[in-house]
Scaffold this active site. Structure first.
Site, PDB file in Angstrom:
ATOM      1  N   ARG A   1       0.968  -1.454  -0.043  1.00 33.13           N
ATOM      2  CA  ARG A   1      -0.490   0.290  -0.059  1.00 33.13           C
ATOM      3  C   ARG A   1       1.058   1.172   0.005  1.00 33.13           C
ATOM      4  NH1 ARG A   1      -2.386  -3.834   1.364  1.00 33.13           N
ATOM      5  NH2 ARG A   1      -5.094  -4.607   0.494  1.00 33.13           N
TER       6      ARG A   1
ATOM      7  N   ASP B   1     -15.409   6.563  11.840  1.00 32.60           N
ATOM      8  CA  ASP B   1     -14.439   5.766  11.924  1.00 32.60           C
ATOM      9  C   ASP B   1     -13.126   6.972  11.168  1.00 32.60           C
ATOM     10  OD1 ASP B   1     -14.042   2.758  10.074  1.00 32.60           O
ATOM     11  OD2 ASP B   1     -12.534   3.715  10.121  1.00 32.60           O
TER      12      ASP B   1
END
Ligand SMILES: C[S@@+](CC[C@H](N)C(=O)[O-])C[C@H]1O[C@@H](n2cnc3c(N)ncnc32)[C@H](O)[C@@H]1O
Length: 289
Positions: free
Chosen positions: A44, A153
């Site tokens: 990533r 979140d």
């Protein structure tokens, strides 16, 4: 030593880069990557380095630490989080909410009073929407109280998906068919769109549970669901998160963790309550700061 991941000649993450990045990311999010996550993280990171056009890890990391608006940090967080979730996951805790916890919460309230429920982390919204469906379908007193469901979140991409409310067949597989028909509309291609009323019933917001500046604004909560998050933290960030939730709860309020998460080693602030359906943690009733 593992071979470094490189998808173009100049992009390689060395062991020293990994450690620098891991420590920085931990300080920013509380998420701890051990050596076992190396492949996941490197892959990533390389994607983000290439997406930003940075020459290499060094250039990317300097820009990341000094950017004023935190935009790339948010992109990175969105890329690094694990968002696995589905409707009616670990539903025994929702049974406990409507069958037992709310009976205690309402003992300390009067009809018309506000009851605040917080689902953190929300991921793509399946958990807070499951709570809303449970309350509507299985809690007969729903119309007697002013129930507020909040959900948060750290990942802004999942919050957008939650507000959009379109779900795959896999995500709704555990939902009773009657609820699927009642609260969702079938979409071309097999997905399901949740009803506007349910979207309006949940207030989504970005929040880092390890950041006091974010958690300070949440107070007077009656029930918190914090499931499948602490597994990504080390003991120190677990303690920070748990103490923030303790402060956010009303005395007598409840905290539900995921089935593989526990409070042992983290904090002794809470009382353990063994209800018929689930084990949950309670802020002591007589607690005064
Ligand atoms: C596996 S999901 C859990 C979702 C849901 N609670 C469930 O149990 O199905 C974990 C979520 O934690 C979020 N997360 C990670 N670190 C966080 C932090 N410091 N503050 C808030 N959310 C965080 C991730 O973005 C991800 O969406």
């Amino acid at each position: 030593m593992r071979p470094a991941i490189a998808s173009r000649e100049t992009t390689a993450i060395t062991d020293a880069d990994f450690i620098k990045f891991r420590d920085f990311f931990y300080r920013k999010t509380g998420i701890h990557f051990d050596e076992g996550k190396r492949y996941f993280v490197d892959k990533r990171l390389v994607e983000r380095i290439e997406a930003t056009g940075a020459a290499d890890f060094r250039g990317y990391f300097i820009a990341l630490r000094f950017e004023a608006r935190g935009e790339e940090l948010q992109n990175l967080v969105n890329a690094m989080t694990v968002n696995e979730t589905y409707f009616f996951r670990e539903a025994y805790q929702f049974d406990c909410m409507v069958g037992e916890m709310l009976a205690e919460v309402t003992k300390r309230k009067r009809p018309g009073d506000r009851i605040r429920i917080w689902s953190v982390p929300s991921s793509t919204g399946e958990e807070p929407y499951s709570i809303a469906i449970y309350l509507l379908e299985r809690w007969p007193l729903i119309n007697q109280y002013d129930v507020e469901i909040m959900s948060s979140d750290i990942d802004t991409r999942v919050l957008e998906a939650a507000r959009n409310g379109v779900y795959s067949p896999r995500s709704v597989a555990q939902l009773p068919k009657a609820y699927l028909d009642k609260y969702f509309k079938a979409q071309p291609g097999g997905d399901w769109k949740i009803s506007r009323d349910l979207v309006a019933a949940v207030e989504f917001s970005r929040l880092n549970l390890c950041e006091a500046a974010d958690t300070r604004r949440l107070r007077n909560i009656d029930i918190i669901f914090c499931r499948n998050l602490l597994i990504y933290f080390d003991d120190l960030s677990r303690r920070v998160a748990v103490e923030a939730m303790f402060d956010a709860l009303n005395p007598g309020g409840f905290l539900c963790l995921g089935h593989s998460e526990s409070m042992s080693r983290i904090s002794s602030l809470f009382t353990v309550r063994r209800f018929r359906d689930a084990l949950v943690y309670q802020k002591p009733l007589g607690y005064t700061p």
